[in-house]
Design a protein around this motif. Structure first.
Motif, PDB file in Angstrom:
ATOM      1  N   SER A 264       7.237 -14.331   9.195  1.00 39.75           N
ATOM      2  CA  SER A 264       7.187 -13.672   7.889  1.00 39.75           C
ATOM      3  C   SER A 264       5.911 -12.839   7.727  1.00 39.75           C
ATOM      4  O   SER A 264       5.873 -11.927   6.911  1.00 39.75           O
ATOM      5  N   LEU A 265       4.900 -13.138   8.526  1.00 39.32           N
ATOM      6  CA  LEU A 265       3.701 -12.289   8.481  1.00 39.32           C
ATOM      7  C   LEU A 265       4.054 -10.874   8.917  1.00 39.32           C
ATOM      8  O   LEU A 265       3.483  -9.898   8.437  1.00 39.32           O
ATOM      9  N   LEU A 266       5.014 -10.764   9.840  1.00 40.03           N
ATOM     10  CA  LEU A 266       5.469  -9.444  10.269  1.00 40.03           C
ATOM     11  C   LEU A 266       6.473  -8.872   9.272  1.00 40.03           C
ATOM     12  O   LEU A 266       6.407  -7.700   8.897  1.00 40.03           O
ATOM     13  N   ASP A 267       7.401  -9.722   8.849  1.00 45.16           N
ATOM     14  CA  ASP A 267       8.468  -9.234   7.960  1.00 45.16           C
ATOM     15  C   ASP A 267       7.923  -8.756   6.620  1.00 45.16           C
ATOM     16  O   ASP A 267       8.498  -7.883   5.987  1.00 45.16           O
ATOM     17  N   TYR A 268       6.865  -9.385   6.179  1.00 42.33           N
ATOM     18  CA  TYR A 268       6.317  -9.035   4.856  1.00 42.33           C
ATOM     19  C   TYR A 268       4.846  -8.644   4.989  1.00 42.33           C
ATOM     20  O   TYR A 268       4.009  -9.066   4.201  1.00 42.33           O
ATOM     21  N   SER A 269       4.554  -7.848   5.997  1.00 40.39           N
ATOM     22  CA  SER A 269       3.151  -7.561   6.271  1.00 40.39           C
ATOM     23  C   SER A 269       2.500  -6.789   5.127  1.00 40.39           C
ATOM     24  O   SER A 269       3.157  -6.057   4.385  1.00 40.39           O
ATOM     25  N   LEU A 270       1.204  -6.963   5.028  1.00 42.28           N
ATOM     26  CA  LEU A 270       0.424  -6.210   4.048  1.00 42.28           C
ATOM     27  C   LEU A 270       0.359  -4.752   4.480  1.00 42.28           C
ATOM     28  O   LEU A 270       0.410  -3.835   3.667  1.00 42.28           O
ATOM     29  N   THR A 271       0.251  -4.573   5.807  1.00 43.21           N
ATOM     30  CA  THR A 271       0.204  -3.223   6.369  1.00 43.21           C
ATOM     31  C   THR A 271       1.377  -2.382   5.855  1.00 43.21           C
ATOM     32  O   THR A 271       1.206  -1.257   5.385  1.00 43.21           O
ATOM     33  N   GLN A 272       2.551  -2.951   5.949  1.00 38.63           N
ATOM     34  CA  GLN A 272       3.744  -2.203   5.566  1.00 38.63           C
ATOM     35  C   GLN A 272       3.760  -1.920   4.062  1.00 38.63           C
ATOM     36  O   GLN A 272       4.020  -0.797   3.637  1.00 38.63           O
ATOM     37  N   LEU A 273       3.480  -2.939   3.283  1.00 40.95           N
ATOM     38  CA  LEU A 273       3.563  -2.729   1.845  1.00 40.95           C
ATOM     39  C   LEU A 273       2.634  -1.604   1.411  1.00 40.95           C
ATOM     40  O   LEU A 273       2.995  -0.743   0.615  1.00 40.95           O
ATOM     41  N   TYR A 274       1.457  -1.603   1.996  1.00 38.16           N
ATOM     42  CA  TYR A 274       0.501  -0.568   1.626  1.00 38.16           C
ATOM     43  C   TYR A 274       1.057   0.818   1.925  1.00 38.16           C
ATOM     44  O   TYR A 274       0.996   1.735   1.116  1.00 38.16           O
ATOM     45  N   ARG A 275       1.619   0.965   3.120  1.00 38.42           N
ATOM     46  CA  ARG A 275       2.099   2.296   3.509  1.00 38.42           C
ATOM     47  C   ARG A 275       3.241   2.761   2.618  1.00 38.42           C
ATOM     48  O   ARG A 275       3.327   3.941   2.257  1.00 38.42           O
ATOM     49  N   VAL A 276       4.126   1.853   2.285  1.00 43.08           N
ATOM     50  CA  VAL A 276       5.239   2.231   1.420  1.00 43.08           C
ATOM     51  C   VAL A 276       4.705   2.593   0.042  1.00 43.08           C
ATOM     52  O   VAL A 276       5.122   3.578  -0.570  1.00 43.08           O
ATOM     53  N   ALA A 277       3.751   1.804  -0.425  1.00 44.09           N
ATOM     54  CA  ALA A 277       3.174   2.099  -1.742  1.00 44.09           C
ATOM     55  C   ALA A 277       2.515   3.481  -1.737  1.00 44.09           C
ATOM     56  O   ALA A 277       2.625   4.247  -2.698  1.00 44.09           O
ATOM     57  N   ALA A 278       1.855   3.788  -0.624  1.00 38.76           N
ATOM     58  CA  ALA A 278       1.172   5.082  -0.534  1.00 38.76           C
ATOM     59  C   ALA A 278       2.198   6.218  -0.589  1.00 38.76           C
ATOM     60  O   ALA A 278       1.982   7.244  -1.242  1.00 38.76           O
ATOM     61  N   ARG A 279       3.318   6.005   0.089  1.00 40.40           N
ATOM     62  CA  ARG A 279       4.358   7.047   0.091  1.00 40.40           C
ATOM     63  C   ARG A 279       4.926   7.295  -1.295  1.00 40.40           C
ATOM     64  O   ARG A 279       5.289   8.407  -1.643  1.00 40.40           O
ATOM     65  N   HIS A 280       5.054   6.242  -2.072  1.00 41.02           N
ATOM     66  CA  HIS A 280       5.684   6.382  -3.386  1.00 41.02           C
ATOM     67  C   HIS A 280       4.684   6.690  -4.492  1.00 41.02           C
ATOM     68  O   HIS A 280       5.037   6.686  -5.654  1.00 41.02           O
ATOM     69  N   ARG A 281       3.464   6.923  -4.089  1.00 38.64           N
ATOM     70  CA  ARG A 281       2.445   7.131  -5.116  1.00 38.64           C
ATOM     71  C   ARG A 281       2.791   8.341  -5.987  1.00 38.64           C
ATOM     72  O   ARG A 281       2.698   8.300  -7.196  1.00 38.64           O
ATOM     73  N   SER A 282       3.223   9.397  -5.335  1.00 38.29           N
ATOM     74  CA  SER A 282       3.411  10.616  -6.118  1.00 38.29           C
ATOM     75  C   SER A 282       4.883  10.974  -6.263  1.00 38.29           C
ATOM     76  O   SER A 282       5.209  12.047  -6.739  1.00 38.29           O
ATOM     77  N   GLY A 283       5.753  10.089  -5.822  1.00 34.39           N
ATOM     78  CA  GLY A 283       7.138  10.525  -5.925  1.00 34.39           C
ATOM     79  C   GLY A 283       8.098   9.472  -6.288  1.00 34.39           C
ATOM     80  O   GLY A 283       8.137   8.665  -7.063  1.00 34.39           O
TER      81      GLY A 283
END
Lengths: 448, 725
Positions: free
Chosen positions: A429-448
């Motif tokens: 689950s460390l891979l499935d729910y990584s912090l790395t991933q969440l951050y990147r997705v959040a960054a992508r949706h910041r402006s859109g």
């Protein structure tokens, strides 16, 4: 002196030699060992050690080597480590066993990368060195040099046997033929001297004391090439007529296939984390692991709500609660900073370092669930939230219940505590729910 | 009153903890645990020997007797017929000291003065006797909540006062939770739990749930829940009463306070109040509080395991607030008294000691110095020989399991405790025969057949008792302090992190200060501990002791991480071994050479020629060896090291060093100190020594190199098997 640690260089194959011969413990040690060192200095060339580690590490010289052997002399044995400060990296030990144990001289030698031995001349010198050692310090069992990765796949030194049997019987018959082999007199006898000396190979030489040196192929680095594998299989079935050539060759080709480099094509959101995870696997598993992780698709993060569905702050003093979040995030820093100094920075890269560390430690499965939930989950969640706030201009929305804490980034509110909770379930689950991933997705949706 | 304020040092607490753990023992006169390392830790603080909390305020004998003393009239209700009477009502005394005139002066509002005579008592029996001479409900009522909690920790109260005590305890818990926050309140809660009987606890839980506060208080305390669970009390059985208007408002207020309470208790008045109470807690609880303070979060993991271990010690299935046993009897700072307690704990199993002290009444105490050179100072000291005699007699009558069961009966019911306190040996036997049923035991007692031969007398089986006693002490898997301390010393010694210079002059210049933490250490929960550790090491170096130079700050942090990791691995391995032991012999992977293996953890062992005591991670022993033969014994050492980055020579050297240590301390012939194993007087051969490393990501990535190093280690030490799990 600072040595280069071969074991900190993941992913590169190496040449691994394991050698054990007999020396005369009654002779003066320096004189007895001189030929060994002479051969090393003469033939080592590009991978010659420049550091000797006795009780301390010093610049290589013979005098320092003798000193090292002397200062580490124990009741039954002594050893010095021999290393290099630059590439190619070297992990080498000269170890001596004294009576009442059977007196033996051991070389453990690993040179990284293996590509150093792509050159025929360098390989010839390496073989000459081993030949010199084996001529002076008779090998009674089996000595060999070969790719470390392929040795692992061959399950050396057990060769498929259970550990107890392997330790009891040793290399009592030809389980495997590596690039370079020294067969002791017993093995020679078992196979038949004539047969052994007539083995189809690059080099076959009889040594004093009845041992035989056998080199399958001119170079060590291309052991996995088809031609080298055919030569290896031919030699093997010649020494073991009971084995079938095709079967042996198929096994060797399968090993080559498992070691063939696989290009990483990781899911971009988790690529930095996955390449670190790959580095933790052994050489033999590495390519398969890359292939496996190429296929791996982490689930899309669900720990968010549209901004207009955010839970409104329900606390009297949001400022205080936000301070509390920041305090909790500090806990993660306190917990990890010695091993993961980058946690201080609170950047997206820090998140990957945190993911990697927890994965390495298998943190969620090692520590007790209750303690993980009680202490790690809030700290991880708060830390994740802080990184979102700091790097993506997010805003905490304080909630009475810790689990409901939110961070508003663009048109989404993220629920870092929920993420942390899922994250801390297991190693996977460390891979499935990584912090790395969440951050990147959040960054992508910041402006859109 | 008391000629001397009670000051008793950590030795008494070591003894108390031994009570709790069964892990004995410290050789007399030998500071056996390697205390050179990490003395900095809060552990240390209690070593100072002072227990200021119990320093009694002098009570002026000229205190005006403003109101008639409310000496209680004898109640007609006596427990059992074999009750040992307290002193005559006219001249109450305790601990050999007469109760001061004017006591209890209820109107004074001076809790210290009200409590003092109880603190002076030499045994639970004396305290019970004293209670009969005073209006206890009124006395408890006039104590503030915290003082009532302290009184409750001194032994069973008589029935009339018990309800008042419950109310005070509940009020204290709610108040402490609100004021100090969950984490700190938990330590106080544990103190209450350990000193309360099961039936009192049940009442307490009921009371708090009536106030709909259980979920908000004890429900949030992990260690408390665990301890309650061990005592057979489950919070879901005490549902908070249904929601009512007004509750939500209160809940909200509490939530905000909770958030605040995670930060240091900072505002003035609250702090003063908190620290005063902290001082009055027994040292292990103080230690736990300090750790909570220092490392609230890390408590669970790296450094924090220690904070947790603090808790673990406390939650350690302690048989009934050992607090009063030692606190009461060891008063007077008499080293004699302390020494005797240590002796008793060395020589008796914990449950036996507990039962013995309860059942022994006053008979076990002699007034030392009674004839000494005309001095008036008299200190009741434990008569160890009498205690042992009593335990032996009881052992014969109760059977081998008897002490464990009896200890549990006493813990489960206040009435049972009173019965044994007042009825002594006979009551203990009766309670045992009645299987903890107090009414039946009383009936039995009233028949009062002297020298009853109980049915249990015939069932003594040497091996059988082991299980019960062992489970009593080992259930909770906590780390006793000595074990913890010795572990920490080893962790420090083995820490691979960077160290500073060994040169005292250089170190003097590098001295860290609490107020000037380097970047990264500011506000770090362990910085202060590090400073103390450094100072201590500096002193040792100055004295020319053969110790390693202090770890650099980074190395210090890493050491804690390694330490915690080691504990986690050990826990996993112990679970594995216990599971293995439960399998049929033929299917066991680890313990196939035993008929009936008993897996014991942290077992204190000594060896001739090795100073001090060491604690084997796991010692496995044949439960029922063939008659006349020493039992089969195997030991395990667990190591959690990151071996993945070591080169061949370093890996071999590490394994050889670990194997050497395993053989040296846990191999060959051992003297096994744990009393429950009944092997203290013999040197037992160890059949097999195993050293197990944690595998996974920690093991070397080159499998062949690992095998090579294992073989090297084997050549060096044939007597030790080295494995990677």
């Amino acid at each position: 002196m600072k040595k280069l640690n071969l074991h900190e260089l993941p992913g590169e194959d190496s040449l691994l030699l394991s050698f054990e011969g007999v020396f005369d413990p009654k002779a003066a040690l320096e004189r007895e060992l001189e030929p060994a060192i002479q051969a090393l200095e003469e033939y080592a060339g590009g991978w010659m050690p420049d550091v000797v580690a006795g009780k301390r590490r010093r610049k290589y010289s013979r005098a320092v080597l003798w000193k090292g052997l002397e200062e580490k002399r124990g009741e039954k044995s002594t050893a010095v480590g021999l290393y290099r400060t630059t590439l190619p990296a070297l992990d080498m030990t000269l170890r001596l066993w004294f009576p009442p144990l059977p007196p033996r001289l051991k070389f453990w030698l690993e040179v990284l990368p293996l590509s150093v031995f792509a050159e025929a001349e360098r390989c010839r010198k390496f073989v000459d060195m081993v030949r010199a050692w084996a001529s002076r310090y008779p090998v009674y069992g089996y000595a060999s040099a070969h790719s470390a990765a392929d040795r692992e796949l061959a399950d050396s030194p057990h060769f498929g046997r259970d550990v107890e049997t392997s330790r009891r019987d040793g290399y009592d018959k030809i389980y495997e033929v590596f690039w370079l082999n020294v067969f002791g007199p017993k093995l020679v006898e078992r196979v038949g001297r004539e047969r052994m000396l007539s083995t189809p190979a690059h080099r076959v030489e009889a040594l004093p004391d009845g041992a035989v040196l056998l080199v399958t192929w001119p170079t060590a680095a291309d052991f996995a090439s088809d031609a080298a594998r055919v030569a290896q299989a031919r030699a093997h079935v010649h020494l073991r007529p009971d084995l079938d050539f095709d079967t042996v060759l198929r096994t060797l080709r399968e090993r080559s296939a498992r070691l063939a480099p696989v290009e990483p094509r990781f899911h971009p959101d988790v690529a930095p984390l996955l390449s670190r995870v790959v580095d933790l696997s052994s050489l033999g598993e590495r390519q398969r692991r890359i292939a496996e992780l190429n296929e791996y698709q982490p689930p899309e993060p669900e720990e968010w709500l549209p901004a207009d569905a955010a839970l409104p702050s329900d606390v009297a003093s949001p400022e205080r609660v936000r301070e509390h979040y920041s305090y909790l995030a500090e806990h993660l820093v306190a917990l990890l900073h010695t091993n993961v100094p980058s946690v201080f920075k609170e950047t997206p890269e820090s998140l990957t370092d945190v993911d990697h560390r927890f994965w390495f430690e298998n943190f969620p499965e090692v520590f007790e669930r209750e303690k993980v939930d009680e202490h790690a989950v809030p700290a991880v969640g708060a830390y994740l939230g802080e990184v979102l706030v700091r790097n993506l201009g997010g805003q905490w929305i304080a909630r009475k219940k810790l689990g409901e804490a939110q961070v508003l980034v663009g048109n989404r509110v993220w629920l870092p505590m929920i993420r942390a909770h899922r994250y801390m379930r297991s190693r996977q689950s460390l891979l499935d729910y990584s912090l790395t991933q969440l951050y990147r997705v959040a960054a992508r949706h910041r402006s859109g | 009153m008391c000629a001397e304020a009670p000051r008793w040092g950590w030795a008494a607490w070591v003894c108390a903890l031994l009570l709790a753990t069964g892990c004995t023992t410290l050789a007399p006169g030998v500071a056996a645990t390697p205390r050179h390392a990490l003395r900095a830790h809060a552990l240390e603080r209690m070593a100072g020997g002072e227990y200021p909390g119990e320093a009694l305020p002098p009570v002026a004998s000229s205190e005006p007797d403003e109101e008639p003393r409310v000496h209680r009239r004898r109640s007609g209700r006596e427990l059992g017929s074999a009750v040992a009477r307290g002193g005559p009502a006219e001249s109450p005394s305790c601990g050999g000291l007469a109760v001061p005139p004017g006591w209890p002066g209820f109107s004074s509002g001076d809790a210290g003065q009200l409590l003092a005579p109880f603190l002076a008592c030499a045994s639970p029996a004396e305290r019970v006797a004293l209670q009969r001479q005073v209006d206890m409900p009124r006395l408890v009522e006039s104590l503030d909540d915290w003082s009532a909690v302290r009184l409750g920790a001194l032994g069973p109260l008589r029935t009339e006062a018990a309800a008042v005590l419950t109310r005070k305890r509940a009020a204290f818990l709610l108040d402490a939770t609100e004021k100090y926050g969950i984490a700190r309140a938990e330590v106080f809660a544990l103190f209450i739990l350990h000193s309360a009987f099961d039936d009192e606890l049940r009442e307490l839980l009921r009371r708090i749930s009536r106030d709909k506060q259980l979920g908000e208080t004890l429900g949030k305390m992990g260690a408390v829940r665990e301890e309650l669970g061990r005592r057979g009390l489950k919070l879901p059985d005490f549902p908070d009463r249904a929601e009512q208007p007004g509750d939500s408002l209160r809940g909200l207020g509490r939530a905000a306070r909770d958030a605040l309470a995670s930060s240091p208790v900072s505002d003035g008045a609250r702090y003063v109040d908190f620290s005063a109470r902290r001082e009055q807690l027994p040292p292990p609880y103080q230690h736990a509080l300090d750790e909570v303070e220092r490392a609230q979060m890390e408590a669970a993991f790296s450094p924090g395991s220690v904070a947790l271990s603090g808790f673990d010690q406390l939650t350690f299935g302690v048989p009934l607030g050992f607090y009063h046993l030692v606190a009461g009897t060891g008063h007077g700072a008499s080293s004699l008294a302390q020494g005797r307690y240590e002796q008793a704990t060395r020589e008796l199993a914990p449950a036996a000691l507990l039962v013995g002290l309860y059942a022994g009444g006053k008979g076990l105490h002699t007034l030392s110095n009674a004839t000494g050179a005309g001095r008036r100072l008299q200190v009741p000291a434990l008569d160890v020989a009498a205690l042992k005699g009593l335990v032996e007699r009881l052992g014969e009558r109760l059977g081998a399991d008897g002490f464990g069961q009896l200890a549990r009966y006493i813990q489960s019911s206040r009435e049972a405790a009173l019965l044994v306190c007042e009825g002594g040996e006979a009551a203990a036997v009766a309670l045992h025969e009645a299987r903890g049923d107090v009414a039946r035991a009383q009936a039995w007692l009233s028949e009062a057949k002297p020298q009853r031969a109980g049915p249990s007398a015939t069932r003594a089986g040497a091996g059988k008792g082991l299980g019960a006693l062992a489970s009593l002490v080992d259930e909770a898997q906590g780390l006793p302090r000595e074990v913890l301390e010795s572990r920490l010393a080893v962790a420090e010694l083995e820490a691979t992190g960077p160290r500073l210079s060994g040169n005292v002059a250089v170190l003097e210049k590098q001295r860290p200060s609490v107020d000037a933490a380097p970047p990264g250490a500011q506000g770090h929960p362990h910085w202060e501990a590090y400073v103390a550790y450094f100072e201590n090491r500096l002193v040792e170096l100055r004295e020319g002791k053969a110790v390693k130079p202090p770890l650099a700050w980074e190395g210090y942090g890493r050491m804690w991480g390694q330490f915690a990791r080691g504990l986690a691995f050990e826990r996993a391995m112990v679970a594995l071994l216990r599971a293995d032991a439960a399998l049929p012999q033929a299917r066991r992977r680890w313990l196939g050479d035993f008929d009936e293996p008993l897996v014991e953890t942290h077992v204190g062992v000594t060896k001739p020629g090795e100073a001090g005591i060491r604690f084997a991670d796991v010692l496995v022993i044949e439960r029922q060896p063939p008659a006349g033969q020493p039992p089969r014994v195997e030991t395990f050492s667990f190591k959690s090291r990151n071996l993945s980055l070591l080169d061949e020579d370093a890996l071999t050297a590490q394994m050889v060093a670990d194997a050497r240590e395993a053989l040296r301390y846990y191999g060959e012939r051992l003297n096994i100190r744990r009393p429950a194993l009944h092997l203290r007087d013999s040197q037992v051969p160890v059949h097999r020594v195993r050293l197990v490393y944690e595998g996974g990501a920690l093991k070397p990535k080159r499998h062949e190199m690992l095998e090579d190093a294992l073989l090297n280690a084997k050549d060096e030490f044939r007597g030790v098997e080295v494995l990677v799990e």
